[in-house]
Design a protein around this motif. Sequence first.
Motif, PDB file in Angstrom:
ATOM      1  N   ALA A 124       0.827  -1.207   0.000  1.00  0.00           N
ATOM      2  CA  ALA A 124       0.000   0.000   0.000  1.00  0.00           C
ATOM      3  C   ALA A 124       0.856   1.250   0.000  1.00  0.00           C
ATOM      4  N   SER A 125       2.183   1.077   0.072  1.00  0.00           N
ATOM      5  CA  SER A 125       3.205   2.127   0.055  1.00  0.00           C
ATOM      6  C   SER A 125       3.451   2.676   1.444  1.00  0.00           C
ATOM      7  N   ASN A 126       4.608   3.324   1.599  1.00  0.00           N
ATOM      8  CA  ASN A 126       4.975   3.928   2.876  1.00  0.00           C
ATOM      9  C   ASN A 126       4.297   5.273   3.112  1.00  0.00           C
ATOM     10  N   LEU A 127       3.384   5.651   2.235  1.00  0.00           N
ATOM     11  CA  LEU A 127       2.559   6.828   2.490  1.00  0.00           C
ATOM     12  C   LEU A 127       1.526   6.557   3.575  1.00  0.00           C
ATOM     13  N   VAL A 156      13.896   0.705  13.814  1.00  0.00           N
ATOM     14  CA  VAL A 156      14.233  -0.119  12.651  1.00  0.00           C
ATOM     15  C   VAL A 156      13.776   0.574  11.371  1.00  0.00           C
ATOM     16  N   PHE A 157      14.622   0.509  10.357  1.00  0.00           N
ATOM     17  CA  PHE A 157      14.243   0.881   8.992  1.00  0.00           C
ATOM     18  C   PHE A 157      14.196  -0.402   8.181  1.00  0.00           C
ATOM     19  N   VAL A 158      13.073  -0.657   7.512  1.00  0.00           N
ATOM     20  CA  VAL A 158      12.896  -1.887   6.736  1.00  0.00           C
ATOM     21  C   VAL A 158      13.051  -1.582   5.255  1.00  0.00           C
ATOM     22  N   ILE A 333      17.748  11.093  12.316  1.00  0.00           N
ATOM     23  CA  ILE A 333      17.113  10.824  11.019  1.00  0.00           C
ATOM     24  C   ILE A 333      15.711  11.394  11.049  1.00  0.00           C
ATOM     25  N   ASN A 334      15.455  12.303  10.122  1.00  0.00           N
ATOM     26  CA  ASN A 334      14.170  13.005  10.087  1.00  0.00           C
ATOM     27  C   ASN A 334      13.323  12.550   8.911  1.00  0.00           C
ATOM     28  N   GLY A 339      14.108   6.863   2.230  1.00  0.00           N
ATOM     29  CA  GLY A 339      12.829   6.249   1.900  1.00  0.00           C
ATOM     30  C   GLY A 339      13.004   5.029   1.031  1.00  0.00           C
ATOM     31  N   THR A 340      11.890   4.379   0.732  1.00  0.00           N
ATOM     32  CA  THR A 340      11.874   3.176  -0.092  1.00  0.00           C
ATOM     33  C   THR A 340      10.454   2.941  -0.569  1.00  0.00           C
TER      34      THR A 340
END
Length: 458
Positions: A124-127, A156-158, A333-334, A339-340
């Motif tokens: 569904a996206s990181n939006l 965590v960043f996935v 980190i702001n 992003g991805t």
Amino acid sequence: MAMRLPVRPFTLTTRIRAVRFTSTASNLSDAVKKTITRDAGLPNPDPGADSPSAALVNDHAAYMVATYARPPPVFVQGEGSWLWDIENRKYLDFTAGIAVTSLGHGDAEFTRLLTQQAKTLMHASNLYYNPWTGALSKLLVEKTRSSGGMHDAARVFVCNSGSEANEAAVKFARKTGKVVDPAGGKTDVVSFSGAFHGRTMGALSATHNPKYQEPFAPMVPGFVEGRFNDVGGIRDLVTERTCGVIVEPIQGEGGVVAAEEGFLVALARRCREVRAVLIYDEIQCGMGRTGSLWAHGGLPRDAHPDVVTSAKALGNGFPVGAVVVNDFVGDKINVGDHGTTFGGNPLACRLAHYLVERLSDPVLQQGVLEKSELFRDGFARLKKRFPQLVTEVRGRGLILGLQLTEDPGAIVKAARERGLLVITAGTNTLRFVPSLVVTGEEIAQGLQILEDAIAATR
């Protein structure tokens, strides 16, 4: 306990029919007949130029960018620690897709969850929020802390892969350096000889190997090479200009070489002195492969990193990566810094959540240590029989390297033609990274095949 052999659901004819051939279709029948009698002295002779495998490969090769030199078999099915090729040859897999399929091929619950989540929501996206990105992040932080690893793990960043995880880690280190030193003098990234951190430009710049770097030079500026396990060189290597240091607790591609505890302790202390970010690349050696969730889990707290990167076994074959950070990094980190598009999608995160639960199981981890000893006992026998060939065993758990005095290529081929898949690393090193659920009987069977393969090449 008797070894459970996988059931083959397809016949040779069915397998070949299942593949859509174009211009080569008329040649398949004759090729199959010729394959049956070729090299009958070996259980798994490599498919020849007139085989169905070669017909399929030749039909596709012209449309594929030539980035890999592959052996002839074409794999179409896997179960547990076994693979089958298009001609119904069976192979015991001691590679696990390069330390990826830690739960083996075709894990039943993994397959069930994949199917269920694919029917529910894939992307569904990181939006927007979804239930599984946060659930995976929370679980990774909790399991990391409780496992004895990175005690101050916080966020965590996935993402989608190991290279992407290391790219993110390098970016986070650069951003942290700019916050620590607003004048902009803190931008150097230190990595080490023998390392492999990936093939994207940032990760590649931290991989100081001419074979990988020269075709794509110049590299990203600001990367500095140090000598692995050189405690004495750390002070001059890691300076006030250093924003980050990236190191593998066990170098996989570099020859299964472990970082010494004293080296990692000294490195961590120096990073604290100059306020540099310490990154542990555990993409290959993490996720239970050493008998604990993280390879650094047995280190004292003052050797813990600020960042841990993961991928490979995190998805058991499904593309997913993760970057675990502490607040020293996470606070800097702001929104909008990174992003991805696909990273953190519900399907990948649902599967990774299951993998983290399974691979952090103490019973499974104890099994890894016990199986490691079976390998080491077998390697000792090989060294006794072939003292001019086998010189050293390296690694921990089920990331092991058998150092040889010659190029292992002929041994790898002879093993494959006897039904065993092994891979290499570094210089003249056989690398063993099997499934963590490989059985004792399978280990014994594989080591016997390896011994036969070595004997056949003498």
